[in-house]
Design an enzyme around this catalytic site. Sequence first.
Site, mmCIF file in Angstrom:
data_model
loop_
_atom_site.group_PDB
_atom_site.id
_atom_site.type_symbol
_atom_site.label_atom_id
_atom_site.label_comp_id
_atom_site.label_asym_id
_atom_site.label_seq_id
_atom_site.Cartn_x
_atom_site.Cartn_y
_atom_site.Cartn_z
ATOM 1 N N ASN A 244 20.334 -22.964 8.574
ATOM 2 C CA ASN A 244 21.297 -22.143 7.850
ATOM 3 C C ASN A 244 22.709 -22.207 8.414
ATOM 4 O O ASN A 244 23.659 -21.801 7.739
ATOM 5 C CB ASN A 244 20.784 -20.689 7.865
ATOM 6 N N SER B 66 29.514 -32.303 2.637
ATOM 7 C CA SER B 66 28.427 -31.880 3.529
ATOM 8 C C SER B 66 27.308 -31.204 2.755
ATOM 9 O O SER B 66 26.122 -31.463 2.994
ATOM 10 C CB SER B 66 28.969 -30.966 4.633
ATOM 11 N N LYS B 67 27.661 -30.348 1.822
ATOM 12 C CA LYS B 67 26.630 -29.612 1.088
ATOM 13 C C LYS B 67 25.961 -30.472 0.021
ATOM 14 O O LYS B 67 24.777 -30.267 -0.286
ATOM 15 C CB LYS B 67 27.243 -28.354 0.470
ATOM 16 N N VAL C 203 24.481 -26.587 16.604
ATOM 17 C CA VAL C 203 23.652 -27.509 15.820
ATOM 18 C C VAL C 203 24.344 -28.840 15.574
ATOM 19 O O VAL C 203 23.719 -29.780 15.056
ATOM 20 C CB VAL C 203 23.237 -26.878 14.473
ATOM 21 N N TYR D 94 33.699 -29.957 2.988
ATOM 22 C CA TYR D 94 32.610 -28.995 2.796
ATOM 23 C C TYR D 94 31.716 -29.434 1.643
ATOM 24 O O TYR D 94 30.485 -29.423 1.757
ATOM 25 C CB TYR D 94 33.181 -27.607 2.527
ATOM 26 N N SER E 165 24.776 -25.256 -1.138
ATOM 27 C CA SER E 165 25.872 -24.536 -1.783
ATOM 28 C C SER E 165 26.041 -25.060 -3.206
ATOM 29 O O SER E 165 25.802 -26.249 -3.472
ATOM 30 C CB SER E 165 27.177 -24.744 -1.006
#
Length: 283
Positions: free
Chosen positions: A97, A165-166, A71, A162, A149
């Site tokens: 996901n 990104s979330k 992805v 991370y 998240s």
Amino acid sequence: MTNIQDIIKQANVAVITGGASGIGLAAARRFAEAGMSVAIADLGGDRLGEARAELEAIAGEANIMAVETDVAHRHELEALERAVLQRFGRVHVLMNNAGIQPATSIFSAEANWDHILAVNLMGVIHGSQVFGPNMLAHGEPGLIINTGSKQGITTPPGNPAYNVSKAGVKVFTEALQHELRNTEGANISAHLLIPGFVFTGLTRGDRTEKPDAAWTSAQTVDFMLESLERGDFYILCPDNDVPRALDQRRMAWAIGDVIENRPPLSRWHEDYAAKFRAFVEGE
């Protein structure tokens, strides 16, 4: 309000990225059990093949497809959509996901940051942009579910790439739902899945058994489906350690940093530790 009985039903089609394990595979099982045709996309041919075989045992070979897809690359998502449309005709549920969680710091190598953002954030953005227009065009009810998240909301120290990104997934999905609800004739809604502590390949580390604090992927997906039945946009999942009320207090404190002009991430600042504990305890 989303009537998922009009969407998650026999003859409809679901596409799940990161669908060969964890939450993605648990969702694929539920969709297959409901009679949907299911396409899972992931990396790792052996793992993808095992997941496909498991789903075929539920729904039959004619109703399952598995496509190796990275992805991080929009053209692979475009190829995935072409393959799904050729096989099943249309898509009713898109679950963006796929995600990765390697350790990072602020000054980690640029390639590490680029990879996390390409998978976790741009994979969601591109997935929605690639599949969304044809989902809107066929006119039937549908869902776009993006996996975020809690770390994208409270942004704890420890893995900034991370968290970024979330946080981006949250902002993008909010904008997506706003645009969908203001698009004339749109029959698609967007939803943000916010898992708690779930025992998956992403979180297991060196553990071989599920910690008592963690939920299973199946529990998380069951909660997601219950939330969708209520029409929830924010699907804020608890786990066996953190109840919803505690999550809400932590999130309220996080936005309070902005409102009250506290130091960023004051929850982890020694000058605010006692105040945070008192806030969480409702004092």
